[in-house]
Motif scaffolding. Structure first.
Motif, PDB file in Angstrom:
ATOM      1  N   SER A   1      14.362 -35.317   5.970  1.00  0.00           N
ATOM      2  CA  SER A   1      14.393 -33.876   5.718  1.00  0.00           C
ATOM      3  C   SER A   1      15.361 -33.175   6.669  1.00  0.00           C
ATOM      4  O   SER A   1      16.115 -32.275   6.264  1.00  0.00           O
ATOM      5  CB  SER A   1      12.988 -33.292   5.878  1.00  0.00           C
ATOM      6  OG  SER A   1      12.096 -33.845   4.925  1.00  0.00           O
TER       7      SER A   1
ATOM      8  N   LEU B   1       4.786 -31.947   2.510  1.00  0.00           N
ATOM      9  CA  LEU B   1       5.403 -33.177   2.039  1.00  0.00           C
ATOM     10  C   LEU B   1       4.610 -33.834   0.911  1.00  0.00           C
ATOM     11  O   LEU B   1       3.421 -34.125   1.052  1.00  0.00           O
ATOM     12  CB  LEU B   1       5.529 -34.160   3.209  1.00  0.00           C
ATOM     13  CG  LEU B   1       6.332 -35.442   2.994  1.00  0.00           C
ATOM     14  CD1 LEU B   1       7.798 -35.112   2.714  1.00  0.00           C
ATOM     15  CD2 LEU B   1       6.217 -36.333   4.231  1.00  0.00           C
TER      16      LEU B   1
ATOM     17  N   SER C   1       7.513 -30.403  -1.418  1.00  0.00           N
ATOM     18  CA  SER C   1       8.818 -30.986  -1.096  1.00  0.00           C
ATOM     19  C   SER C   1       9.492 -31.668  -2.284  1.00  0.00           C
ATOM     20  O   SER C   1      10.604 -32.177  -2.162  1.00  0.00           O
ATOM     21  CB  SER C   1       8.669 -32.000   0.050  1.00  0.00           C
ATOM     22  OG  SER C   1       7.942 -33.142  -0.380  1.00  0.00           O
TER      23      SER C   1
END
Length: 370
Positions: free
Chosen positions: A291, A323, A364
């Motif tokens: 990320s 996430l 995400s």
């Protein structure tokens, strides 16, 4: 036949008193002599008769928990949970009530260190050993592990695997609790495909680890089922030869299970295949690095590229955005391993239990743009 201290002394060509001094560490001994004694101990697989019991077959109050890296939450959670069952509270009086002393053995991922710890635990007549995390897929190491575990089991040590598959010769085990890494990897990639992703990069763990292989196999199963395993590779190849490599060459990068690896591998993936719309990371820690690399390249998550992890470690839900990952019940597995090691729970049928993995869909991941 039981190896005696006198046997070690004869092998090392020293007196029994010298062997005792070396093993007890209570008297200075020349370095060359000490090395000769320790080599004889290893060659003969001598087990020190500790003070826990005068009976050769008795075990001590010691339980070893082997982890790759205690600083990694994946291992720390399992080890902590196992310890609650191994060295849990007694009756509040301060007296021992059947608990054992749990010792965490940090191998650093070294196969040699893993064997060394098992030897040390054998010499201490450990009551049980819990081995956590993926195993090294090396035939010589597996054979050495199997032989060592048989000796431990023959001496009365209870052996439990937590988060790793059994060895090909697994007769010495009380139980092996394995995670469904393959199924979890498959469901995670299926989720990304269902969103419309067709170019999915994969940051894998060390290639010699069972966990790495199983998660990557699940990912590839999902790609094959969707007909995405034979996409054109593009103009370059992973080896820099300039020829036509396979798609898998370009879209998979291996590295350690840490943040730095996630960062560097993601930069490499974006260099090889700048058209990827999603990245699957080997675990959540690697996903954090991935990320960061994506953001440093000026891209947004998930608007420009989706990122997913594996394990559902405690920080995963607090990442920004939260996430998408695969949840493994690490605490529950560790606690169960501790109960099995202590004989508080019956082993599963056949000695092997596969623990389900659950897909956790969070912010995400999203459909690719366009």
């Amino acid at each position: 036949m039981t190896v005696t201290l006198a046997d070690v002394a004869a092998r090392a060509r020293v007196s029994p008193a010298t062997v005792s001094r070396v093993l007890n560490g209570n008297y200075p001994v020349a370095a060359s002599t000490r090395e000769r004694v320790l080599r004889a101990v290893d060659d003969l697989d001598y087990v020190l008769n500790g003070p826990a019991s005068s009976l050769a077959a008795a075990t001590s109050d010691l339980v070893g928990i082997l982890v790759n890296d205690i600083a990694d939450p994946f291992f720390g959670i399992m080890a902590g949970a196992a310890q609650t069952q191994i060295g849990g509270p007694g009756d509040g009086s301060g007296r021992a009530g059947g608990e054992k002393l749990a010792v965490i053995c940090n191998t650093g991922g070294s196969p040699e260190r893993e064997l060394t710890y098992l030897t040390l635990l054998q010499r201490q007549r450990a009551a049980a050993v819990v081995l956590t995390g993926g195993a090294v897929e090396n035939p010589a190491h597996q054979a050495a592990m199997a032989a060592k575990l048989v000796k431990l089991a023959d001496a009365g040590t209870r052996i439990v695997f937590c988060g790793r598959p059994p060895l090909p010769e697994g007769d010495a085990l009380v139980a092996a609790l394995t995670f469904d890494n393959r199924g979890g990897g498959r469901r995670l990639t299926e989720h990304l495909i269902s969103l419309g992703h067709r170019r999915i990069g994969y940051v894998a763990g060390p290639p010699e680890r069972t966990t790495t292989r199983h998660r990557l196999e699940g990912h590839r199963e999902a790609l094959r089922a969707a007909g995405l395993d034979d996409l054109p590779a593009g103009d370059g190849t992973a080896d820099g030869s300039g020829g036509r490599g396979t798609d898998d060459d370009r879209l998979v990068v291996h590295g350690p299970y840490d943040r730095r690896s996630g960062y560097e591998a993601t930069l490499e993936l974006l260099r090889r295949a700048p058209d990827v719309t999603a990245i699957v990371a080997a675990n959540d820690t690697v996903a954090l690095g991935a990320s960061a690399a994506v953001r440093d390249q000026g891209m947004r998550i998930p608007q420009d590229i989706s990122v997913a992890g594996f394990d559902d470690l405690p920080f995963s839900v607090d990442a920004v955005p939260a996430l998408t990952t695969v949840r493994l019940p690490l605490f529950e597995a560790g606690a169960r391993a501790g109960r099995l090691a202590m004989g508080k729970e019956n082993p599963p049928p056949g000695g092997i239990a596969t623990i389900a993995a659950e897909l956790m869909i969070r912010g995400s991941t999203a459909a690719p743009r366009g």
